[in-house]
Design an enzyme around this catalytic site. Structure first.
Site, PDB file in Angstrom:
ATOM      1  CB  CYS A  15      37.521   3.909 -16.871  1.00  0.00           C
ATOM      2  SG  CYS A  15      36.539   5.311 -16.423  1.00  0.00           S
TER       3      CYS A  15
ATOM      4  CG  ASP B  11      37.258  -4.790 -11.269  1.00  0.00           C
ATOM      5  OD1 ASP B  11      36.055  -4.858 -10.970  1.00  0.00           O
ATOM      6  OD2 ASP B  11      37.739  -3.849 -11.929  1.00  0.00           O
TER       7      ASP B  11
ATOM      8  CG  HIS C 247      37.501   0.379 -14.774  1.00  0.00           C
ATOM      9  ND1 HIS C 247      37.789   1.359 -13.854  1.00  0.00           N
ATOM     10  CD2 HIS C 247      36.344   0.753 -15.374  1.00  0.00           C
ATOM     11  CE1 HIS C 247      36.848   2.283 -13.905  1.00  0.00           C
ATOM     12  NE2 HIS C 247      35.959   1.950 -14.817  1.00  0.00           N
TER      13      HIS C 247
ATOM     14  CD  GLN D 166      31.057  -3.833 -16.084  1.00  0.00           C
ATOM     15  OE1 GLN D 166      29.955  -4.307 -16.347  1.00  0.00           O
ATOM     16  NE2 GLN D 166      31.249  -2.535 -15.995  1.00  0.00           N
TER      17      GLN D 166
ATOM     18  CE  LYS E  92      30.530  -0.484 -12.575  1.00  0.00           C
ATOM     19  NZ  LYS E  92      30.429   0.509 -13.653  1.00  0.00           N
TER      20      LYS E  92
HETATM   21  N1  PLP Z   1      36.048  -2.138 -12.680  1.00  0.00           N
HETATM   22  C1  PLP Z   1      35.327  -2.328 -13.784  1.00  0.00           C
HETATM   23  C2  PLP Z   1      35.624  -3.501 -14.662  1.00  0.00           C
HETATM   24  C3  PLP Z   1      34.317  -1.429 -14.108  1.00  0.00           C
HETATM   25  O1  PLP Z   1      33.612  -1.596 -15.221  1.00  0.00           O
HETATM   26  C4  PLP Z   1      34.076  -0.327 -13.250  1.00  0.00           C
HETATM   27  C5  PLP Z   1      33.057   0.685 -13.583  1.00  0.00           C
HETATM   28  O2  PLP Z   1      32.728   0.918 -14.723  1.00  0.00           O
HETATM   29  C6  PLP Z   1      34.848  -0.202 -12.103  1.00  0.00           C
HETATM   30  C7  PLP Z   1      35.832  -1.121 -11.841  1.00  0.00           C
HETATM   31  C8  PLP Z   1      34.647   0.939 -11.154  1.00  0.00           C
HETATM   32  O3  PLP Z   1      33.425   0.815 -10.498  1.00  0.00           O
HETATM   33  P1  PLP Z   1      32.863   1.987  -9.594  1.00  0.00           P
HETATM   34  O4  PLP Z   1      32.879   3.205 -10.461  1.00  0.00           O
HETATM   35  O5  PLP Z   1      31.479   1.531  -9.253  1.00  0.00           O
HETATM   36  O6  PLP Z   1      33.749   2.114  -8.423  1.00  0.00           O
END
Ligand code: PLP
Length: 414
Positions: A364, A198, A121, A201, A224
């Site tokens: 993203c 990260d 992401h 998910q 999430k």
């Molecule tokens: N990393 C992954 C794999 C994600 O799917 C997301 C959000 O869609 C993020 C990071 C970013 O999360 P946040 O927008 O809650 O900071």
């Protein structure tokens, strides 16, 4: 087993959309919130709203206790050895930026390398680009193969004595791929690199145990996982947090402020300057209680079965191509696909008219889409409140898309 009546816990799912029952398939973007989470938020503001760590009156003590209890709850949820290893942030993005800005600036030097994957992401790419540009470091990328799996055979070449950090997603928000974090961590540590995971998910969808993973940092978001927006956490080993310089400067993170210098509190407070997101962190604990009422293993199993069903059903719709692993043991319920002849935005718009909420775009993850030869895809993503009926509605919706976007002659020919 997750009962179908789980849906009834979510007020938002009771409504109709364009006069059709709402089918929410965008939980990878943000999950819906059960009634008990909404009630807990109201209760906080109605009964004990006060600033934390500073008042000596009853309300302030109650709010502080609830805020610190939430930290304990979040720590236990990921099996962190100590609650002080949980730094509350606004979410995954801020947690990763915190590491890049503090640990990164203190430890990354010119010529060092940071290894990412091509399925990250943007929030696990851009902070490292900023750091690399500032420090003269280099980013390298572990690719993924045609089946949506990380190309582990390239790891030995990419991991060198210059690699200081490996930062990777635990579950792709596009391909659904569950990455082999334990193995990569073992190999990264053997090469002398730290590992940031990260967990945006993975933490909401499966049991995650930081001690079993063996990683050094884990970033994740409350919104999430049935919690409110604007809350999340960084977990890091205490010795790392202790050695890291502060992130933001301000109230509450200091021991002593003089006119030209200050000393700082111990972790996690050193990293929580100013008034934190008290309400949402407290209510996150309610969301965790809610999820644990079912058990994360049960939620994972529910999504595994639903993903298997969804992949089989989508395969039946002509012109639909699904990305990511076919084996549901290797993936979660974020399912990206495209429909031949229809732009993902058009697909999402037609599905919206059928009451179905899916996401269209690059999610993203532009480098990932470029790797697939796409500029965008459509994504349906699942959570505990989804049912096989939702998948049936989706496939019926895709038949409507196909009828609208396939030339008449082509439909007749098929
Ligand atoms: N990393 C992954 C794999 C994600 O799917 C997301 C959000 O869609 C993020 C990071 C970013 O999360 P946040 O927008 O809650 O900071």
């Amino acid at each position: 087993m997750i009962p179908e009546r789980v849906r009834e816990d979510f007020p938002i799912l009771q409504q109709r959309m364009h006069d059709k029952p709402l089918v929410y398939l965008d939980s990878a973007a943000t999950s819906q919130k059960p009634r008990i989470v909404l009630e807990a938020l109201t209760r906080y503001y109605e009964e004990y709203n006060a600033n934390v760590h500073r008042g000596i009156y009853f309300l302030a003590e109650k709010a502080t206790q609830a805020y610190e209890d939430a930290r304990v709850r979040v720590a236990r949820f990921i099996n962190a050895p100590r609650p002080e290893e949980i730094v509350f942030t606004r979410g995954t993005t801020e947690a990763i930026n915190l590491v890049a800005y503090t640990w990164g600036r203190a430890n990354i030097r010119a010529g060092d390398e940071i290894l990412l994957t091509e399925m990250e992401h943007h929030s696990n790419i851009v902070p490292w680009q900023l750091l690399a540009a500032e420090q003269g470091a280099r980013l390298r990328y572990l690719p993924f193969d045609g089946a949506g799996r990380l190309a582990l055979e390239e790891l030995d070449t990419l991991l060198t004595e210059r690699t200081k950090l490996v930062a990777l997603t635990h579950q792709s928000n596009v391909l659904g791929t569950i990455t082999p974090v334990e193995e990569i961590t073992r190999r990264a540590h053997a090469a002398g690199a730290l590992v940031l995971v990260d967990g945006a998910q993975s933490v909401p969808h499966m049991p995650v145990d930081v001690q079993a993973l063996g990683c050094d940092f884990l970033a994740f978001s409350a919104h999430k996982m049935c919690g409110p927006t604007g809350a999340g956490a960084l977990w890091a080993r205490y010795d790392l947090l202790d050695a890291m310089p502060p992130f933001h400067g301000g109230g509450e993170m200091i021991m002593l402020v003089q006119l030209d210098s200050s000393t700082y509190k111990d972790p996690p407070y050193k990293f929580e300057a100013g008034t934190p997101n008290i309400a949402d962190c407290i209510v996150w604990a309610t969301a965790i209680d809610y999820l644990e009422g079912f058990g994360l293993a049960a939620i994972r199993e529910h999504e595994r079965q639903l993903t298997r069903y969804a992949l089989a059903q989508l395969r039946e719709v002509r012109g639909v191509r699904v990305y990511g692993p076919e084996d549901v043991e290797q993936r979660g319920g974020a399912i990206a696909f495209d429909v031949q002849g229809a732009h993902p935005h058009d697909v999402a718009q037609v599905l919206d008219q059928e009451g179905i909420a899916v996401r269209a775009g690059h999610h993203c993850a532009q480098p990932l889409h470029r790797r697939l030869g796409l500029s965008a895809s459509t994504r349906a993503s699942l959570y505990l409140y989804n049912t096989p009926g939702d998948i049936d509605t989706l496939t019926r919706g895709l038949e409507v898309v196909r009828r609208l976007f396939t030339p008449r002659t082509a439909v007749r020919d098929r």
